[in-house]
Design a protein around this motif. Sequence first.
Motif, PDB file in Angstrom:
ATOM      1  N   ILE A  87      -4.744  11.871  -0.160  1.00 52.66           N
ATOM      2  CA  ILE A  87      -4.694  12.294  -1.548  1.00 52.66           C
ATOM      3  C   ILE A  87      -4.699  11.086  -2.497  1.00 52.66           C
ATOM      4  O   ILE A  87      -5.407  11.082  -3.507  1.00 52.66           O
ATOM      5  CB  ILE A  87      -3.439  13.155  -1.801  1.00 52.66           C
ATOM      6  CG1 ILE A  87      -3.424  14.358  -0.851  1.00 52.66           C
ATOM      7  CG2 ILE A  87      -3.361  13.596  -3.263  1.00 52.66           C
ATOM      8  CD1 ILE A  87      -4.564  15.321  -1.044  1.00 52.66           C
ATOM      9  N   PHE A  88      -3.911  10.101  -2.139  1.00 54.46           N
ATOM     10  CA  PHE A  88      -3.785   8.940  -3.022  1.00 54.46           C
ATOM     11  C   PHE A  88      -3.523   7.685  -2.189  1.00 54.46           C
ATOM     12  O   PHE A  88      -2.810   7.717  -1.186  1.00 54.46           O
ATOM     13  CB  PHE A  88      -2.626   9.152  -4.017  1.00 54.46           C
ATOM     14  CG  PHE A  88      -2.351   7.956  -4.892  1.00 54.46           C
ATOM     15  CD1 PHE A  88      -3.073   7.742  -6.056  1.00 54.46           C
ATOM     16  CD2 PHE A  88      -1.366   7.035  -4.550  1.00 54.46           C
ATOM     17  CE1 PHE A  88      -2.826   6.639  -6.857  1.00 54.46           C
ATOM     18  CE2 PHE A  88      -1.112   5.934  -5.353  1.00 54.46           C
ATOM     19  CZ  PHE A  88      -1.849   5.730  -6.512  1.00 54.46           C
ATOM     20  N   ASN A  89      -4.113   6.566  -2.641  1.00 57.74           N
ATOM     21  CA  ASN A  89      -3.840   5.249  -2.050  1.00 57.74           C
ATOM     22  C   ASN A  89      -3.849   4.220  -3.178  1.00 57.74           C
ATOM     23  O   ASN A  89      -4.822   4.119  -3.930  1.00 57.74           O
ATOM     24  CB  ASN A  89      -4.885   4.891  -0.988  1.00 57.74           C
ATOM     25  CG  ASN A  89      -4.478   3.653  -0.194  1.00 57.74           C
ATOM     26  OD1 ASN A  89      -4.217   2.596  -0.759  1.00 57.74           O
ATOM     27  ND2 ASN A  89      -4.436   3.780   1.128  1.00 57.74           N
ATOM     28  N   VAL A 106       3.515   7.281   3.146  1.00 64.93           N
ATOM     29  CA  VAL A 106       3.604   6.158   4.090  1.00 64.93           C
ATOM     30  C   VAL A 106       3.500   4.865   3.291  1.00 64.93           C
ATOM     31  O   VAL A 106       2.574   4.709   2.478  1.00 64.93           O
ATOM     32  CB  VAL A 106       2.501   6.220   5.163  1.00 64.93           C
ATOM     33  CG1 VAL A 106       2.514   4.955   6.018  1.00 64.93           C
ATOM     34  CG2 VAL A 106       2.673   7.458   6.035  1.00 64.93           C
ATOM     35  N   ALA A 107       4.437   3.956   3.528  1.00 66.49           N
ATOM     36  CA  ALA A 107       4.426   2.633   2.883  1.00 66.49           C
ATOM     37  C   ALA A 107       3.901   1.597   3.873  1.00 66.49           C
ATOM     38  O   ALA A 107       4.269   1.602   5.051  1.00 66.49           O
ATOM     39  CB  ALA A 107       5.824   2.259   2.417  1.00 66.49           C
ATOM     40  N   GLU A 150       0.857  -1.197   0.000  1.00 66.52           N
ATOM     41  CA  GLU A 150       0.000   0.000   0.000  1.00 66.52           C
ATOM     42  C   GLU A 150       0.887   1.240   0.000  1.00 66.52           C
ATOM     43  O   GLU A 150       1.725   1.415   0.893  1.00 66.52           O
ATOM     44  CB  GLU A 150      -0.908  -0.004   1.223  1.00 66.52           C
ATOM     45  CG  GLU A 150      -1.968   1.079   1.215  1.00 66.52           C
ATOM     46  CD  GLU A 150      -2.932   0.920   2.375  1.00 66.52           C
ATOM     47  OE1 GLU A 150      -3.675   1.897   2.648  1.00 66.52           O
ATOM     48  OE2 GLU A 150      -2.952  -0.161   3.005  1.00 66.52           O
ATOM     49  N   PHE A 151       0.708   2.078  -1.015  1.00 70.84           N
ATOM     50  CA  PHE A 151       1.428   3.357  -1.122  1.00 70.84           C
ATOM     51  C   PHE A 151       0.403   4.453  -0.889  1.00 70.84           C
ATOM     52  O   PHE A 151      -0.505   4.647  -1.702  1.00 70.84           O
ATOM     53  CB  PHE A 151       2.068   3.504  -2.502  1.00 70.84           C
ATOM     54  CG  PHE A 151       3.109   2.463  -2.815  1.00 70.84           C
ATOM     55  CD1 PHE A 151       4.460   2.748  -2.681  1.00 70.84           C
ATOM     56  CD2 PHE A 151       2.739   1.198  -3.255  1.00 70.84           C
ATOM     57  CE1 PHE A 151       5.424   1.788  -2.978  1.00 70.84           C
ATOM     58  CE2 PHE A 151       3.685   0.233  -3.546  1.00 70.84           C
ATOM     59  CZ  PHE A 151       5.040   0.523  -3.409  1.00 70.84           C
ATOM     60  N   GLN A 152       0.561   5.177   0.196  1.00 70.73           N
ATOM     61  CA  GLN A 152      -0.442   6.188   0.553  1.00 70.73           C
ATOM     62  C   GLN A 152       0.218   7.557   0.706  1.00 70.73           C
ATOM     63  O   GLN A 152       1.263   7.681   1.347  1.00 70.73           O
ATOM     64  CB  GLN A 152      -1.134   5.809   1.864  1.00 70.73           C
ATOM     65  CG  GLN A 152      -2.198   6.817   2.284  1.00 70.73           C
ATOM     66  CD  GLN A 152      -3.017   6.318   3.449  1.00 70.73           C
ATOM     67  OE1 GLN A 152      -3.920   5.491   3.278  1.00 70.73           O
ATOM     68  NE2 GLN A 152      -2.712   6.809   4.641  1.00 70.73           N
ATOM     69  N   ILE A 153      -0.436   8.551   0.113  1.00 63.13           N
ATOM     70  CA  ILE A 153       0.044   9.932   0.191  1.00 63.13           C
ATOM     71  C   ILE A 153      -1.047  10.788   0.812  1.00 63.13           C
ATOM     72  O   ILE A 153      -2.221  10.721   0.405  1.00 63.13           O
ATOM     73  CB  ILE A 153       0.402  10.473  -1.213  1.00 63.13           C
ATOM     74  CG1 ILE A 153       1.573   9.646  -1.784  1.00 63.13           C
ATOM     75  CG2 ILE A 153       0.787  11.949  -1.160  1.00 63.13           C
ATOM     76  CD1 ILE A 153       1.895   9.977  -3.220  1.00 63.13           C
TER      77      ILE A 153
END
Length: 218
Positions: free
Chosen positions: A147-149, A202-203, A137-140
Amino acid sequence: MGEQGNSTGGRGPAPVPASRQPVSDKVYRRRRQVAGVLILLIIAGLIAGGIFISGLLSSGSAPTSNAEPASTSSAKAKPAVKPGTPPAAVCDEAGIKVTATVDKPAYGPEEFPVLTLRVTNSGKSPCDINVGTSQMEFQITSGEDVIFNSMHCQLGATDLVKNLAPGASETANFVWKVKRSAPGCAKVAVEPGRSGGTYAFVAKLGKWSSEPVTFTLQ
Protein backbone atom coordinates in the motif's frame (compact mmCIF):
# COMPACT_ATOMS: atom_id res chain seq x y z
CA MET A 1 145.73 52.51 55.72
CA GLY A 2 146.79 52.85 52.05
CA GLU A 3 144.20 50.34 50.88
CA GLN A 4 141.46 52.29 52.52
CA GLY A 5 142.63 55.38 50.71
CA ASN A 6 142.44 53.55 47.38
CA SER A 7 138.77 52.56 47.98
CA THR A 8 137.56 56.04 48.90
CA GLY A 9 140.11 58.42 47.58
CA GLY A 10 139.96 60.54 44.47
CA ARG A 11 142.75 58.93 42.50
CA GLY A 12 140.32 57.43 39.92
CA PRO A 13 136.64 56.97 39.08
CA ALA A 14 134.63 54.64 41.25
CA PRO A 15 133.61 51.33 39.62
CA VAL A 16 130.05 51.25 38.08
CA PRO A 17 127.65 48.69 39.70
CA ALA A 18 126.71 45.71 37.47
CA SER A 19 122.97 46.67 37.48
CA ARG A 20 123.72 50.04 35.99
CA GLN A 21 125.93 48.87 33.17
CA PRO A 22 124.70 50.21 29.80
CA VAL A 23 122.77 47.75 27.58
CA SER A 24 123.78 47.49 23.99
CA ASP A 25 121.24 48.02 21.20
CA LYS A 26 121.57 44.42 20.11
CA VAL A 27 120.66 43.07 23.55
CA TYR A 28 117.82 45.58 23.86
CA ARG A 29 116.29 44.47 20.54
CA ARG A 30 116.55 40.83 21.54
CA ARG A 31 114.75 41.49 24.81
CA ARG A 32 111.95 43.30 22.96
CA GLN A 33 111.55 40.38 20.55
CA VAL A 34 111.34 37.89 23.42
CA ALA A 35 108.76 40.05 25.23
CA GLY A 36 106.69 40.38 22.05
CA VAL A 37 106.67 36.64 21.51
CA LEU A 38 105.57 36.10 25.11
CA ILE A 39 102.74 38.61 24.73
CA LEU A 40 101.54 36.90 21.53
CA LEU A 41 101.59 33.52 23.24
CA ILE A 42 99.55 34.89 26.15
CA ILE A 43 96.99 36.48 23.81
CA ALA A 44 96.72 33.27 21.77
CA GLY A 45 96.15 31.30 24.95
CA LEU A 46 93.41 33.66 26.08
CA ILE A 47 91.68 33.50 22.70
CA ALA A 48 91.85 29.71 22.61
CA GLY A 49 90.50 29.50 26.15
CA GLY A 50 87.68 31.87 25.32
CA ILE A 51 86.70 29.83 22.26
CA PHE A 52 86.77 26.64 24.31
CA ILE A 53 84.58 28.13 27.04
CA SER A 54 82.20 29.54 24.45
CA GLY A 55 81.99 26.12 22.84
CA LEU A 56 81.12 24.53 26.16
CA LEU A 57 78.36 27.05 26.81
CA SER A 58 76.84 26.73 23.35
CA SER A 59 76.93 22.95 23.39
CA GLY A 60 74.95 22.99 26.60
CA SER A 61 72.16 25.23 25.31
CA ALA A 62 71.78 24.58 21.59
CA PRO A 63 69.87 21.46 20.39
CA THR A 64 71.65 18.89 18.30
CA SER A 65 70.67 18.30 14.69
CA ASN A 66 68.78 15.12 15.65
CA ALA A 67 66.73 16.72 18.42
CA GLU A 68 62.99 17.01 17.94
CA PRO A 69 61.51 20.51 18.16
CA ALA A 70 59.69 21.29 21.37
CA SER A 71 55.94 20.90 21.26
CA THR A 72 53.84 24.05 21.59
CA SER A 73 50.63 22.21 22.28
CA SER A 74 49.14 22.48 25.76
CA ALA A 75 47.27 19.20 25.41
CA LYS A 76 48.66 16.23 27.28
CA ALA A 77 50.07 13.46 25.14
CA LYS A 78 48.14 10.22 25.16
CA PRO A 79 50.03 7.23 26.55
CA ALA A 80 51.17 4.67 24.03
CA VAL A 81 49.32 1.41 23.78
CA LYS A 82 51.01 -1.20 25.91
CA PRO A 83 52.30 -4.31 24.15
CA GLY A 84 49.89 -7.19 24.43
CA THR A 85 46.76 -5.03 24.65
CA PRO A 86 43.87 -7.01 23.12
CA PRO A 87 42.18 -5.46 20.06
CA ALA A 88 38.84 -3.68 20.40
CA ALA A 89 35.79 -5.91 20.16
CA VAL A 90 34.24 -6.23 16.70
CA CYS A 91 30.61 -5.27 16.10
CA ASP A 92 28.28 -8.26 16.19
CA GLU A 93 25.76 -7.46 13.46
CA ALA A 94 23.59 -10.34 14.63
CA GLY A 95 22.91 -8.25 17.72
CA ILE A 96 21.37 -5.40 15.72
CA LYS A 97 17.60 -5.58 16.01
CA VAL A 98 14.99 -3.45 14.23
CA THR A 99 11.47 -3.34 15.60
CA ALA A 100 8.27 -1.70 14.35
CA THR A 101 5.57 -0.19 16.55
CA VAL A 102 2.44 1.93 16.11
CA ASP A 103 1.00 4.34 18.66
CA LYS A 104 -2.47 2.75 18.60
CA PRO A 105 -3.92 -0.60 17.54
CA ALA A 106 -6.87 1.06 15.79
CA TYR A 107 -7.55 4.51 14.27
CA GLY A 108 -10.71 6.49 13.75
CA PRO A 109 -11.80 8.09 10.47
CA GLU A 110 -9.80 11.28 11.10
CA GLU A 111 -6.72 9.77 12.73
CA PHE A 112 -3.35 9.02 11.17
CA PRO A 113 -1.07 6.20 12.34
CA VAL A 114 2.28 7.17 13.86
CA LEU A 115 4.80 4.56 12.74
CA THR A 116 7.99 4.07 14.77
CA LEU A 117 11.22 2.41 13.67
CA ARG A 118 13.57 1.41 16.48
CA VAL A 119 17.09 0.00 16.06
CA THR A 120 18.75 -1.55 19.12
CA ASN A 121 22.21 -2.95 19.69
CA SER A 122 21.54 -6.08 21.73
CA GLY A 123 25.10 -7.33 21.31
CA LYS A 124 28.08 -6.97 23.65
CA SER A 125 30.17 -4.67 21.46
CA PRO A 126 29.58 -1.12 20.18
CA CYS A 127 28.54 -0.83 16.53
CA ASP A 128 28.68 1.96 13.96
CA ILE A 129 25.25 2.00 12.29
CA ASN A 130 23.97 4.24 9.49
CA VAL A 131 20.66 5.49 10.85
CA GLY A 132 20.15 8.14 8.16
CA THR A 133 16.99 8.49 6.09
CA SER A 134 18.83 6.83 3.18
CA GLN A 135 18.57 3.55 5.11
CA MET A 136 15.07 3.92 6.60
CA GLU A 137 12.03 2.30 5.05
CA PHE A 138 8.45 2.39 6.36
CA GLN A 139 6.31 -0.09 4.47
CA ILE A 140 2.62 -0.86 4.84
CA THR A 141 0.96 -3.82 3.20
CA SER A 142 -2.42 -5.40 3.00
CA GLY A 143 -1.90 -9.08 2.29
CA GLU A 144 0.48 -9.18 -0.72
CA ASP A 145 -0.42 -5.64 -1.80
CA VAL A 146 2.16 -2.94 -1.01
CA ILE A 147 0.00 0.00 0.00
CA PHE A 148 2.73 2.43 0.95
CA ASN A 149 6.54 2.61 1.02
CA SER A 150 8.39 5.70 2.23
CA MET A 151 11.16 5.09 -0.34
CA HIS A 152 8.78 5.67 -3.27
CA CYS A 153 8.67 9.47 -2.88
CA GLN A 154 11.69 10.14 -0.69
CA LEU A 155 13.63 13.36 -1.37
CA GLY A 156 16.96 14.50 0.08
CA ALA A 157 17.92 11.21 1.69
CA THR A 158 20.92 11.55 4.00
CA ASP A 159 23.40 9.30 5.80
CA LEU A 160 23.93 9.51 9.55
CA VAL A 161 26.37 7.06 11.16
CA LYS A 162 26.04 6.66 14.91
CA ASN A 163 27.95 4.49 17.34
CA LEU A 164 25.48 2.34 19.25
CA ALA A 165 26.78 1.11 22.56
CA PRO A 166 25.56 -2.27 23.84
CA GLY A 167 21.90 -1.85 24.85
CA ALA A 168 21.53 1.55 23.13
CA SER A 169 18.69 2.38 20.73
CA GLU A 170 17.77 4.96 18.09
CA THR A 171 14.21 5.68 16.98
CA ALA A 172 12.50 7.46 14.09
CA ASN A 173 8.81 8.31 13.64
CA PHE A 174 6.74 8.63 10.50
CA VAL A 175 3.14 9.82 10.25
CA TRP A 176 1.24 7.95 7.56
CA LYS A 177 -1.40 10.14 5.94
CA VAL A 178 -3.33 7.06 4.79
CA LYS A 179 -2.25 7.51 1.17
CA ARG A 180 -1.05 5.00 -1.38
CA SER A 181 2.36 5.31 -3.05
CA ALA A 182 3.99 3.78 -6.12
CA PRO A 183 7.60 3.30 -7.28
CA GLY A 184 9.04 6.50 -8.74
CA CYS A 185 6.39 8.47 -6.87
CA ALA A 186 3.88 7.79 -9.65
CA LYS A 187 0.34 9.03 -9.12
CA VAL A 188 -2.12 6.60 -7.56
CA ALA A 189 -5.87 7.12 -7.98
CA VAL A 190 -7.15 4.56 -5.46
CA GLU A 191 -6.85 5.41 -1.75
CA PRO A 192 -6.51 2.84 1.04
CA GLY A 193 -9.82 1.72 2.52
CA ARG A 194 -10.79 2.35 6.09
CA SER A 195 -13.98 0.81 7.46
CA GLY A 196 -12.13 -1.78 9.54
CA GLY A 197 -9.35 -2.55 7.07
CA THR A 198 -6.33 -4.33 8.58
CA TYR A 199 -2.81 -3.35 7.62
CA ALA A 200 0.69 -4.54 8.49
CA PHE A 201 3.63 -2.25 9.12
CA VAL A 202 7.27 -3.38 8.61
CA ALA A 203 10.24 -1.15 9.49
CA LYS A 204 13.55 -1.57 7.64
CA LEU A 205 16.99 -0.08 8.23
CA GLY A 206 19.51 -1.07 5.61
CA LYS A 207 19.92 -4.86 5.73
CA TRP A 208 17.80 -5.23 8.87
CA SER A 209 14.00 -5.46 8.98
CA SER A 210 11.40 -5.89 11.69
CA GLU A 211 8.62 -8.33 12.27
CA PRO A 212 5.25 -6.98 11.01
CA VAL A 213 2.93 -5.22 13.40
CA THR A 214 -0.79 -4.92 12.53
CA PHE A 215 -3.38 -2.18 13.05
CA THR A 216 -6.83 -1.30 11.74
CA LEU A 217 -8.37 1.79 10.14
CA GLN A 218 -11.97 2.72 10.98
